[in-house]
Structure formats: structure tokens, C-alpha cells
Design a protein around this motif. Structure first.
Motif, short mmCIF file in Angstrom:
data_model
loop_
_atom_site.label_atom_id
_atom_site.label_comp_id
_atom_site.label_asym_id
_atom_site.label_seq_id
_atom_site.Cartn_x
_atom_site.Cartn_y
_atom_site.Cartn_z
N ASP A 1 48.60 33.10 43.84
CA ASP A 1 47.91 33.44 45.21
C ASP A 1 47.64 32.34 46.04
OD1 ASP A 1 46.73 34.81 47.21
OD2 ASP A 1 45.03 35.79 46.13
N LEU A 2 48.79 31.89 46.72
CA LEU A 2 48.64 30.44 47.34
C LEU A 2 47.90 30.83 48.82
CD1 LEU A 2 52.18 29.17 46.42
CD2 LEU A 2 49.87 28.87 45.06
N ASN A 3 48.14 32.02 49.32
CA ASN A 3 47.39 32.17 50.40
C ASN A 3 47.91 31.51 51.86
OD1 ASN A 3 45.51 34.46 50.21
ND2 ASN A 3 44.50 32.91 48.78
N PHE A 4 49.18 30.96 51.59
CA PHE A 4 49.66 30.30 53.00
C PHE A 4 50.24 31.45 53.73
CE2 PHE A 4 50.00 26.69 50.42
CZ PHE A 4 49.39 25.57 50.99
N ARG A 5 49.77 31.40 55.18
CA ARG A 5 50.02 32.43 56.36
C ARG A 5 51.32 32.01 57.10
NH1 ARG A 5 46.20 34.51 53.47
NH2 ARG A 5 44.33 34.87 54.40
N ILE A 6 51.66 33.10 57.56
CA ILE A 6 52.70 33.00 58.91
C ILE A 6 52.07 32.84 60.18
CG2 ILE A 6 54.44 34.17 60.09
CD1 ILE A 6 55.27 33.69 57.34
N THR A 7 51.87 31.66 60.62
CA THR A 7 51.18 31.42 61.84
C THR A 7 52.17 30.97 63.14
OG1 THR A 7 50.97 28.85 61.22
CG2 THR A 7 49.39 30.36 60.44
N GLY A 8 51.82 30.54 64.16
CA GLY A 8 52.81 30.53 65.33
C GLY A 8 53.46 28.96 65.07
N ALA B 1 49.83 27.19 65.93
CA ALA B 1 48.82 27.88 66.21
C ALA B 1 48.24 28.52 64.96
CB ALA B 1 48.99 28.55 67.36
N HIS B 2 46.93 28.62 65.04
CA HIS B 2 46.33 29.68 63.76
C HIS B 2 45.91 30.95 64.48
CE1 HIS B 2 46.93 27.02 60.28
NE2 HIS B 2 46.67 26.09 61.46
N ILE B 3 46.10 31.90 63.74
CA ILE B 3 45.35 33.22 64.48
C ILE B 3 44.11 33.54 64.42
CG2 ILE B 3 46.03 35.65 63.94
CD1 ILE B 3 48.44 33.66 64.75
N ALA C 1 57.64 29.67 61.03
CA ALA C 1 56.09 30.00 61.19
C ALA C 1 55.40 30.00 59.89
CB ALA C 1 56.08 31.08 61.81
N ASP C 2 56.24 29.68 58.89
CA ASP C 2 55.28 29.52 57.26
C ASP C 2 54.68 28.46 57.22
OD1 ASP C 2 55.19 29.53 54.52
OD2 ASP C 2 56.70 30.99 54.26
N GLU C 3 53.21 28.71 56.95
CA GLU C 3 52.49 27.43 56.55
C GLU C 3 52.91 26.79 55.35
OE1 GLU C 3 47.78 28.47 58.02
OE2 GLU C 3 48.61 28.64 55.94
N LEU C 4 53.40 27.48 54.35
CA LEU C 4 53.92 26.63 53.26
C LEU C 4 55.07 25.78 53.57
CD1 LEU C 4 53.59 25.95 50.03
CD2 LEU C 4 54.84 27.94 49.75
#
Length: 149
Positions: A87-94, A109-111, A138-141
Motif C-alpha cells: 500500500d504505497l499510497n502514491f496518488r494521481i495529482t495534477g 499540484a496536489h488535490i 500525473a502519477d506521483e510514483l
């Protein structure tokens, strides 16, 4: 009191002449630059602390020996294959921009909670449109791995 519930485990396996490393991690959740930084710092710490005993020492099966190597090796570079999961929890951000849309978030950008539903819908729309390149961008990872190079 609160106990930390995040961290990682590393296991290495040698099969014939091939060494595999498996890293399982549970990283900090939630949006925002401070949580993204915490995830990146945690992954760095897991790899920095994931050391394995040199081949000669492990082969002898002893705690110490004059002839055995006491050096440690980073599993991410000493293994032929390294698998990271959990569960790495990286997000899709701007930025998030579908081909049919003219608006996009600022780069990286962060949501914020106020626009979470809009963001979630944009991500779902991009999946429906098979807009993999924009989702990848847009992938943080992916961003974290690019920044590390």
C-alpha cells in the motif's frame, strides 16, 4: 498512545544464480506535498536500511568469522530483480487534462478536499478515454522515480 503503523519489510531469495529482492511497504496516506514527501522519505529509508550480509558470510552461516565478509549491500542494487509492492499510497495529482478538456491543474499540484470529487471524476474519465499518457504524467510514483534519477 499512538504507535506507527507504517513501514516496510525486505526479503531476499537466491534461486540458482539469480537473487530476488521483495520489498513490501505500507506508506503514509492522504494528499498534499507533506504526505508525498513523507512517502518518498519512507521509501528512501526502507532501501537505506535494507541491507544484506555479504555472500561469503551468509554462505558460512556464522555470526562472525575471520574469513567471512562483513560488508553490507543495498538490496536494490545487489539483486538481479527487485519487486516493490504494498500500500504505497502514491496518488494521481495534477496536471490532469483529458484530450477534450482545456483546463488542467498546475504541474505537480496536489488535490485539495474542495476539489476531490472533480479530480476523481477527471481520473475516471481519463481511464474511460484510455488516456494512459496523461495518467502516467500525473502519477506521483513516476514523478518520485524521475526526481531520484
Amino acid at each position: 498512545g499512538n504507535l506507527p503503523n507504517k513501514g516496510g519489510i525486505v526479503a531476499t531469495v537466491a534461486l540458482r544464480k539469480t537473487r530476488f529482492a521483495f520489498v513490501a511497504a505500507h506508506l503514509k496516506a492522504h494528499e498534499g506535498p507533506e504526505n508525498y514527501a513523507a512517502r518518498c522519505d519512507s521509501m528512501s529509508a526502507i532501501f537505506d536500511n535494507a541491507k544484506m550480509i555479504g555472500k561469503a558470510r551468509a554462505r558460512k552461516g556464522t555470526k562472525s568469522s575471520k574469513n567471512s565478509s562483513s560488508r553490507t549491500l543495498d538490496v536494490s542494487v545487489s539483486s538481479h530483480f527487485c519487486f516493490v509492492c504494498g500500500d504505497l499510497n502514491f496518488r494521481i495529482t495534477g496536471p490532469l487534462q483529458s484530450p477534450d478538456s482545456s483546463d488542467s491543474g498546475a504541474g505537480g499540484a496536489h488535490i485539495l478536499p474542495s476539489n476531490r470529487r472533480t479530480h476523481h471524476q477527471k481520473v475516471l474519465d481519463m481511464i474511460d478515454e484510455k488516456n494512459w499518457d496523461a495518467l502516467h504524467d500525473a502519477d506521483e510514483l513516476v514523478r518520485a522515480l524521475d526526481e531520484r534519477e
